[in-house]
Write a protein that holds these residues in place. Sequence first.
Motif, PDB file in Angstrom:
ATOM      1  N   LEU A 185       0.826  -1.212   0.000  1.00  0.00           N
ATOM      2  CA  LEU A 185       0.000   0.000   0.000  1.00  0.00           C
ATOM      3  C   LEU A 185       0.858   1.259   0.000  1.00  0.00           C
ATOM      4  CD1 LEU A 185      -2.827  -1.099   2.442  1.00  0.00           C
ATOM      5  CD2 LEU A 185      -3.018  -0.723  -0.012  1.00  0.00           C
ATOM      6  N   GLU A 186       1.940   1.259   0.770  1.00  0.00           N
ATOM      7  CA  GLU A 186       2.820   2.426   0.779  1.00  0.00           C
ATOM      8  C   GLU A 186       3.471   2.641  -0.584  1.00  0.00           C
ATOM      9  OE1 GLU A 186       5.597   2.154   3.997  1.00  0.00           O
ATOM     10  OE2 GLU A 186       4.106   2.798   5.468  1.00  0.00           O
TER      11      GLU A 186
ATOM     12  N   GLU B  91       3.702  11.891  -7.062  1.00  0.00           N
ATOM     13  CA  GLU B  91       5.121  12.219  -7.012  1.00  0.00           C
ATOM     14  C   GLU B  91       5.380  13.382  -6.063  1.00  0.00           C
ATOM     15  OE1 GLU B  91       6.617  12.829 -10.919  1.00  0.00           O
ATOM     16  OE2 GLU B  91       6.009  10.839 -11.603  1.00  0.00           O
ATOM     17  N   GLN B  92       4.352  14.167  -5.805  1.00  0.00           N
ATOM     18  CA  GLN B  92       4.487  15.312  -4.921  1.00  0.00           C
ATOM     19  C   GLN B  92       3.892  14.982  -3.566  1.00  0.00           C
ATOM     20  OE1 GLN B  92       2.529  18.538  -6.842  1.00  0.00           O
ATOM     21  NE2 GLN B  92       3.881  18.541  -8.612  1.00  0.00           N
ATOM     22  N   TYR B  93       4.276  15.769  -2.573  1.00  0.00           N
ATOM     23  CA  TYR B  93       3.704  15.593  -1.245  1.00  0.00           C
ATOM     24  C   TYR B  93       2.220  15.928  -1.289  1.00  0.00           C
ATOM     25  CZ  TYR B  93       2.335  16.475   3.512  1.00  0.00           C
ATOM     26  OH  TYR B  93       1.667  16.456   4.703  1.00  0.00           O
TER      27      TYR B  93
ATOM     28  N   ALA C 123      -2.007  11.417   0.980  1.00  0.00           N
ATOM     29  CA  ALA C 123      -1.029  10.328   0.818  1.00  0.00           C
ATOM     30  C   ALA C 123      -0.345  10.059   2.147  1.00  0.00           C
ATOM     31  CB  ALA C 123      -0.006  10.699  -0.260  1.00  0.00           C
ATOM     32  N   GLU C 124      -0.007  11.110   2.868  1.00  0.00           N
ATOM     33  CA  GLU C 124       0.611  10.933   4.188  1.00  0.00           C
ATOM     34  C   GLU C 124      -0.342  10.224   5.158  1.00  0.00           C
ATOM     35  OE1 GLU C 124       2.653  13.560   7.753  1.00  0.00           O
ATOM     36  OE2 GLU C 124       1.898  14.574   5.982  1.00  0.00           O
TER      37      GLU C 124
ATOM     38  N   GLY D  65       0.244   6.643   6.879  1.00  0.00           N
ATOM     39  CA  GLY D  65       0.189   6.596   8.345  1.00  0.00           C
ATOM     40  C   GLY D  65      -0.786   5.552   8.848  1.00  0.00           C
ATOM     41  N   CYS D  66      -1.937   5.453   8.208  1.00  0.00           N
ATOM     42  CA  CYS D  66      -2.931   4.443   8.603  1.00  0.00           C
ATOM     43  C   CYS D  66      -2.396   3.031   8.389  1.00  0.00           C
ATOM     44  CB  CYS D  66      -4.221   4.631   7.816  1.00  0.00           C
ATOM     45  SG  CYS D  66      -5.161   6.075   8.289  1.00  0.00           S
ATOM     46  N   CYS D  67      -1.711   2.817   7.279  1.00  0.00           N
ATOM     47  CA  CYS D  67      -1.137   1.498   7.007  1.00  0.00           C
ATOM     48  C   CYS D  67      -0.125   1.129   8.086  1.00  0.00           C
ATOM     49  CB  CYS D  67      -0.447   1.490   5.649  1.00  0.00           C
ATOM     50  SG  CYS D  67      -1.557   1.663   4.263  1.00  0.00           S
TER      51      CYS D  67
END
Length: 104
Positions: free
Chosen positions: A55-56, A64-66, A70-71, A75-77
């Motif tokens: 998943l990560e 490709e960008q922050y 996505a964070e 984090g959940c994973c």
Amino acid sequence: MKETAKNEANMQYHLAAAAAVIVLALFVPFPLWKWSILLLTIGIVLSLELLNTALENTVDLMTEQYHPLAEKAKGCCGCRSVYIYNNSCSYWCSAVCRALSTWL
């Protein structure tokens, strides 16, 4: 799994912990059914770590960008893996303590 074990520090940690647990469990008088639960627990932890890595990597591939979402996804994973690992450790530590208290 081989590729993940080579490249992911958390998988290396989980594999080392699993090996240590199996070696230590050889010295505790567990019945066969507890051995099967122990191996199943190890399998669940390793499977979830593989899923976490997948998943990560998928999140990294999609952006490709922050991005804050996505964070959050990553984090959940990670939290899910830590939660399962901690619960497994808690259960098996109590099981070992109970087994040793009746054995000693």
